[in-house]
Scaffold this motif. Sequence first.
Motif, short mmCIF file in Angstrom:
data_model
loop_
_atom_site.label_atom_id
_atom_site.label_comp_id
_atom_site.label_asym_id
_atom_site.label_seq_id
_atom_site.Cartn_x
_atom_site.Cartn_y
_atom_site.Cartn_z
N ALA A 11 0.83 -1.21 0.00
CA ALA A 11 0.00 0.00 0.00
C ALA A 11 0.86 1.25 0.00
N PHE A 12 1.92 1.27 0.81
CA PHE A 12 2.83 2.41 0.81
C PHE A 12 3.47 2.58 -0.57
N THR A 83 -6.78 3.95 -4.30
CA THR A 83 -7.54 2.78 -4.73
C THR A 83 -6.61 1.59 -4.94
N ALA A 84 -5.49 1.83 -5.61
CA ALA A 84 -4.51 0.76 -5.82
C ALA A 84 -3.98 0.27 -4.47
N GLY A 85 -3.77 1.19 -3.54
CA GLY A 85 -3.30 0.81 -2.21
C GLY A 85 -4.30 -0.09 -1.50
N LEU A 121 -3.34 4.10 3.91
CA LEU A 121 -1.87 4.07 3.86
C LEU A 121 -1.35 4.67 2.55
N ALA A 122 -1.96 4.29 1.44
CA ALA A 122 -1.53 4.82 0.14
C ALA A 122 -1.82 6.31 0.03
N LEU A 159 10.23 -1.31 -2.24
CA LEU A 159 9.25 -1.60 -1.20
C LEU A 159 8.32 -2.74 -1.61
N THR A 160 7.94 -2.79 -2.87
CA THR A 160 7.09 -3.87 -3.37
C THR A 160 7.80 -5.22 -3.25
#
Length: 196
Positions: A11-12, A83-85, A121-122, A159-160
């Motif tokens: 999410a970050f 939304t993606a987060g 978070l995102a 991060l991913t």
Amino acid sequence: MLEVLTGSGLAFAAGLNAYIPLLVMGLLARFTSILELPATWAWLGSDWVLIILGVLLAIEVVADKIPAVDHVNDVLQTFVRPTAGGIVFAAGTGSVTPAVTDPGSFFTSEAGIAFIIGLFLALTTHVAKAGARSVVNLSTAGVGAPVASTVEDVSSVTLTILAILVPVLVLVFIAVLVVVVMRMRSQRRRRRSLST
């Protein structure tokens, strides 16, 4: 606990670049055994979704490196990144999406709660990124935009990957990021106090 760290890291990362964690998750689920998405999120690995995410990522990477265009992009991404987060947090934590027959239950279900946490978070990361980018653009007359964008993209990829492969390191990455941001703010305050 590890699922929460995975979801949080994803999410970050989505707050920095919405398409990187979505695309990485989809590619890993589709072509490797490293990541197995819950059945409700398996669509992330479909051909058409991967193609669309690839195209959107290419557009984002270019647009985010052009001064002024990056600001417009950040405004548009205010809806996309959170939304993606939400999606990657929910998929990363393995939540189950409720049946479409009862959409009202989504926000009280585990999936709805996970989605909202990921969205928050995102959004937090996105707001911090957009604010920092404005400062970078103003202080460098736009010259710093490509450098800042590249750092953000590399951070999102890192991060991913950490979130998926070694979720415990997400805590370290976030701690380092917080220290860097705090030092940058401290230096900026010192410069302002010296200039006045």
